[in-house]
Scaffold this active site. Structure first.
Site, PDB file in Angstrom:
ATOM      1  N   CYS A 163      -3.645   2.873  -6.134  1.00 39.87           N
ATOM      2  CA  CYS A 163      -2.898   2.381  -7.141  1.00 39.87           C
ATOM      3  C   CYS A 163      -3.255   1.511  -8.051  1.00 39.87           C
ATOM      4  O   CYS A 163      -2.659   1.473  -9.292  1.00 39.87           O
ATOM      5  CB  CYS A 163      -2.119   0.948  -6.199  1.00 39.87           C
ATOM      6  SG  CYS A 163      -0.888   1.965  -5.028  1.00 39.87           S
ATOM      7  N   ALA A 182      -1.376  -4.884 -11.710  1.00 38.37           N
ATOM      8  CA  ALA A 182      -1.901  -5.197 -12.765  1.00 38.37           C
ATOM      9  C   ALA A 182      -2.543  -6.551 -12.702  1.00 38.37           C
ATOM     10  O   ALA A 182      -3.854  -7.106 -12.899  1.00 38.37           O
ATOM     11  CB  ALA A 182      -1.174  -5.338 -14.102  1.00 38.37           C
TER      12      ALA A 182
HETATM   13  C1  UDX Z   1       2.554   7.750  -3.017  1.00 35.56           C
HETATM   14  C2  UDX Z   1       2.349   7.439  -4.673  1.00 35.56           C
HETATM   15  O1  UDX Z   1       1.029   7.726  -5.159  1.00 35.56           O
HETATM   16  C3  UDX Z   1       2.335   5.790  -5.136  1.00 35.56           C
HETATM   17  O2  UDX Z   1       2.632   5.599  -6.517  1.00 35.56           O
HETATM   18  C4  UDX Z   1       3.511   5.131  -4.384  1.00 35.56           C
HETATM   19  O3  UDX Z   1       3.625   3.724  -4.660  1.00 35.56           O
HETATM   20  C5  UDX Z   1       3.760   5.670  -2.999  1.00 35.56           C
HETATM   21  O4  UDX Z   1       3.619   6.998  -2.815  1.00 35.56           O
HETATM   22  P1  UDX Z   1       0.868   7.488  -1.235  1.00 35.56           P
HETATM   23  O5  UDX Z   1       1.529   7.552  -0.132  1.00 35.56           O
HETATM   24  O6  UDX Z   1      -0.445   6.854  -0.998  1.00 35.56           O
HETATM   25  O7  UDX Z   1       1.419   6.876  -2.633  1.00 35.56           O
HETATM   26  O8  UDX Z   1       0.403   9.044  -1.505  1.00 35.56           O
HETATM   27  P2  UDX Z   1       0.141  10.331  -0.693  1.00 35.56           P
HETATM   28  O9  UDX Z   1      -0.581   9.875   0.527  1.00 35.56           O
HETATM   29  O10 UDX Z   1      -0.445  11.311  -1.789  1.00 35.56           O
HETATM   30  O11 UDX Z   1       1.410  10.889  -0.244  1.00 35.56           O
HETATM   31  C6  UDX Z   1       2.303  11.569  -1.051  1.00 35.56           C
HETATM   32  C7  UDX Z   1       2.884  12.531  -0.161  1.00 35.56           C
HETATM   33  O12 UDX Z   1       4.105  13.315  -0.641  1.00 35.56           O
HETATM   34  C8  UDX Z   1       1.977  13.841   0.098  1.00 35.56           C
HETATM   35  O13 UDX Z   1       1.690  13.856   1.686  1.00 35.56           O
HETATM   36  C9  UDX Z   1       2.708  15.013  -0.360  1.00 35.56           C
HETATM   37  O14 UDX Z   1       2.374  16.226   0.198  1.00 35.56           O
HETATM   38  C10 UDX Z   1       4.110  14.766  -0.209  1.00 35.56           C
HETATM   39  N1  UDX Z   1       4.602  15.513  -1.287  1.00 35.56           N
HETATM   40  C11 UDX Z   1       4.499  15.527  -2.773  1.00 35.56           C
HETATM   41  C12 UDX Z   1       6.132  16.215  -0.894  1.00 35.56           C
HETATM   42  O15 UDX Z   1       6.416  16.029   0.031  1.00 35.56           O
HETATM   43  N2  UDX Z   1       6.861  16.823  -1.953  1.00 35.56           N
HETATM   44  C13 UDX Z   1       6.167  16.684  -3.182  1.00 35.56           C
HETATM   45  O16 UDX Z   1       7.208  17.639  -4.144  1.00 35.56           O
HETATM   46  C14 UDX Z   1       5.452  16.023  -3.694  1.00 35.56           C
HETATM   47  C1  UDX Z   2      -2.855  -2.707  -3.543  1.00 36.91           C
HETATM   48  C2  UDX Z   2      -1.943  -3.928  -3.680  1.00 36.91           C
HETATM   49  O1  UDX Z   2      -2.591  -5.014  -3.121  1.00 36.91           O
HETATM   50  C3  UDX Z   2      -0.642  -3.700  -2.916  1.00 36.91           C
HETATM   51  O2  UDX Z   2       0.136  -4.748  -2.892  1.00 36.91           O
HETATM   52  C4  UDX Z   2       0.155  -2.287  -3.447  1.00 36.91           C
HETATM   53  O3  UDX Z   2       1.262  -1.950  -3.059  1.00 36.91           O
HETATM   54  C5  UDX Z   2      -0.896  -1.363  -3.684  1.00 36.91           C
HETATM   55  O4  UDX Z   2      -2.126  -1.461  -4.164  1.00 36.91           O
HETATM   56  P1  UDX Z   2      -4.493  -1.495  -1.748  1.00 36.91           P
HETATM   57  O5  UDX Z   2      -4.784  -0.510  -3.217  1.00 36.91           O
HETATM   58  O6  UDX Z   2      -4.044  -0.830  -0.628  1.00 36.91           O
HETATM   59  O7  UDX Z   2      -3.340  -2.309  -2.338  1.00 36.91           O
HETATM   60  O8  UDX Z   2      -5.736  -2.305  -1.875  1.00 36.91           O
HETATM   61  P2  UDX Z   2      -5.865  -3.946  -1.974  1.00 36.91           P
HETATM   62  O9  UDX Z   2      -6.118  -4.754  -0.807  1.00 36.91           O
HETATM   63  O10 UDX Z   2      -5.185  -4.498  -3.225  1.00 36.91           O
HETATM   64  O11 UDX Z   2      -7.504  -3.800  -2.729  1.00 36.91           O
HETATM   65  C6  UDX Z   2      -7.829  -2.948  -3.930  1.00 36.91           C
HETATM   66  C7  UDX Z   2      -9.347  -2.991  -4.259  1.00 36.91           C
HETATM   67  O12 UDX Z   2      -9.833  -4.147  -4.573  1.00 36.91           O
HETATM   68  C8  UDX Z   2     -10.423  -2.715  -3.004  1.00 36.91           C
HETATM   69  O13 UDX Z   2     -11.034  -1.717  -3.418  1.00 36.91           O
HETATM   70  C9  UDX Z   2     -10.791  -4.031  -2.427  1.00 36.91           C
HETATM   71  O14 UDX Z   2     -12.183  -3.682  -1.869  1.00 36.91           O
HETATM   72  C10 UDX Z   2     -10.892  -4.586  -3.995  1.00 36.91           C
HETATM   73  N1  UDX Z   2     -11.051  -5.995  -4.006  1.00 36.91           N
HETATM   74  C11 UDX Z   2     -10.032  -6.889  -3.119  1.00 36.91           C
HETATM   75  C12 UDX Z   2     -11.974  -6.776  -4.382  1.00 36.91           C
HETATM   76  O15 UDX Z   2     -13.065  -6.352  -5.047  1.00 36.91           O
HETATM   77  N2  UDX Z   2     -12.096  -8.034  -4.433  1.00 36.91           N
HETATM   78  C13 UDX Z   2     -10.917  -8.674  -3.812  1.00 36.91           C
HETATM   79  O16 UDX Z   2     -11.230 -10.297  -3.842  1.00 36.91           O
HETATM   80  C14 UDX Z   2      -9.804  -8.088  -3.338  1.00 36.91           C
END
Ligand code: UDX
Ligand code: UDX
Length: 455
Positions: free
Chosen positions: A272, A221
């Site tokens: 996120c 946040a």
């Molecule tokens: C996820 C969450 O969205 C995020 O909030 C958290 O911080 C980290 O895990 P991400 O790894 O980016 O983030 O998600 P995603 O790429 O969608 O991976 C989740 C995986 O879990 C998928 O590959 C899905 O198939 C798998 N999954 C989901 C299982 O294996 N079992 C389930 O019951 C549900």
């Molecule tokens: C974020 C958090 O940084 C990470 O710590 C957490 O675990 C997961 O969520 P991520 O979503 O991978 O990571 O990307 P991040 O680098 O935070 O960027 C988020 C978005 O903000 C992107 O679309 C990026 O382009 C944008 N951004 C970032 C801006 O527009 N301006 C900036 O100065 C920085």
């Protein structure tokens, strides 16, 4: 040797476990997922996600002490530690729809762990979750009548996509939260021992469970709030002749504010920020804190405003009509160095321009397949072109939406020649050399800066 299992082979689970496997050769690390296609990809030469440094790391450890599998039940039975990183998307139905986290996969996973366990285990929350989710997890796991005891520990991930491997190898901090009971403290120490194989002990912080869960939501946040704050200022810059880059530089030099995460942009994206803030908003509403909820919700509203404002600016610059005009989007990933397009502002811009009946071409070095899938039925009305020069040829405008550095290195003289005149550039990331583009003949619109136009 310990058996470490991760459930969920996504953007978080995959890179996190690859690093643990490399740093802890004495442990056996298995990553399972219900998605067979995804697991097959992890086992192949084409990993399911693009992340700098990941290929080498997986190649070095795969089938040595890092394994990928769809046999969830069997591996649960063998595991000592179970990291859970299944997705927790925003709920789309019922109470809290649009804000609360959808915990159905989470709960299903807890029950699956219970069903397949015959020995006590340490369960680690990796997914971002509402505060006090660990309580529910403990309740389900310890509801068994076999006398099996499960410890639940919170260890939120702070890795950012595009730098996931680097963030894991060299983290600002590792956060581990656990119960203040002898068993909780032992579980916490066991996780500390894993990370201290490569992370200096002073960067591993331990807290109570609820602080750990809340810190993850709060960190995202605060980060998103900085972007919404500078984006709010960018709107004011455009009205007043101030330059948002200069303002960001000037305020960022204040060591209390600091320079990072102050790049004005078309908006933040990713899986996120929006999800976690809305989750926080829902929690505040749940606890009757409506002012606090409104305060944080405004961060998301500001982001939607920034995306909408970008499209309005395009429309008014292009004589209030883009119908039938070819417009090229430079970048569709939610940020540079990732193939991920979840919640990408580029997709919001794309949809709004399709609404205006523009003819859209998207170019991106890694994210075209994801974009095609995300756009669903709209994808039929979009051209996907990996070559930026071919994508820009014949276009009325270029909208730069992802900060891939290669976009700044293209031959814009050649691109200008191939476009319809007047040729427009809308730089949604402020990474191009605006003055030199203007000199070549482009009309240039950037975020939070006076436009450079020839008429
Ligand atoms: C996820 C969450 O969205 C995020 O909030 C958290 O911080 C980290 O895990 P991400 O790894 O980016 O983030 O998600 P995603 O790429 O969608 O991976 C989740 C995986 O879990 C998928 O590959 C899905 O198939 C798998 N999954 C989901 C299982 O294996 N079992 C389930 O019951 C549900
Ligand atoms: C974020 C958090 O940084 C990470 O710590 C957490 O675990 C997961 O969520 P991520 O979503 O991978 O990571 O990307 P991040 O680098 O935070 O960027 C988020 C978005 O903000 C992107 O679309 C990026 O382009 C944008 N951004 C970032 C801006 O527009 N301006 C900036 O100065 C920085």
């Amino acid at each position: 040797m310990a058996n470490i299992l991760c459930i969920g082979a996504g953007y978080v689970g995959g890179p996190t476990m690859a690093v643990i496997a490399q740093k802890c050769p004495q442990h056996r690390v298995v990553v399972v997922d219900i998605n067979e296609v995804r697991i097959a990809a992890w086992q192949s030469d084409h990993l399911p996600i693009y992340e700098p440094g990941l290929d080498d790391m997986v190649r070095a450890t795969r089938n040595k002490n890092l394994f990928f599998s769809t046999e969830v039940d069997r591996h649960i039975a063998e595991a000592d530690f179970i990291f859970v990183s299944v997705n927790t998307p925003t709920k789309t139905f019922g109470q809290g729809a649009g804000k609360a986290a959808d915990l159905q996969y989470w709960e299903k996973t807890a029950r699956q762990i219970l069903r397949n366990s015959t020995t006590p285990k340490i369960v680690v929350e990796k997914s971002t979750l509402p505060v006090r989710t660990a309580e529910a997890m403990e309740h389900i796991l310890n509801s068994n009548s076999d006398g099996l005891y499960f410890d639940v520990v919170s260890n939120p991930e702070f890795l950012a996509e595009g730098t996931a491997v680097r963030d894991m190898e060299n983290p600002d901090r590792v956060l581990i939260g656990a119960r203040d009971t002898p068993s909780g403290q032992r579980a916490m120490q066991a996780i500390v021992d894993i990370y201290s194989q490569w992370v200096p002990r002073e960067r591993i912080i331990t807290t109570n469970l609820w602080s750990s869960e809340l810190s993850k939501l709060a960190a995202n946040a605060f980060l998103a709030q900085r972007i919404s704050s500078i984006n709010a200022i960018s709107a004011l810059c455009e009205k007043t002749g101030a330059n948002v880059n200069e303002v960001a530089h000037a305020i960022g030099m204040d060591s209390r504010i600091g320079p990072r995460f102050l790049n004005a942009s078309v908006g933040f994206g990713g899986s996120c920020f929006k999800k976690d803030i809305l989750n926080l908003v829902y929690l505040c509403e749940y606890y009757g804190l409506s002012e606090v909820a409104d305060y944080w919700e405004q961060v998301v509203k500001m982001n939607e405003y920034q995306e909408a404002r970008f499209v309005s600016n395009m429309l008014s610059a292009m004589f209030n009509t883009v119908a039938g005009k070819r417009i090229t989007l430079f970048g569709v990933a939610f940020k540079a160095n990732t193939s991920d397009t979840r919640e990408s502002p580029a997709l919001a811009v794309c949809r709004a321009l399709l609404e205006e009946r523009a003819e859209i071409v998207i170019t991106d070095s890694h994210a075209l397949d994801n974009a095609r899938a995300d756009l669903g039925a709209d994808a039929r009305r979009v051209t996907f072109e990996p070559d930026p020069y071919a994508a820009a040829a014949g276009a009325y405008a270029i909208a730069l939406l992802t900060e891939w550095s290669y976009f700044a290195e293209l031959d814009y003289q050649a691109i200008y020649k191939s476009m319809v005149k007047p040729a427009f550039v809308f730089d949604g990331r402020n990474i191009l050399d605006h003055r030199s583009l203007f000199k070549m003949g482009f009309d240039v619109y950037a975020i939070g800066k006076p436009p450079l136009v020839h008429f």
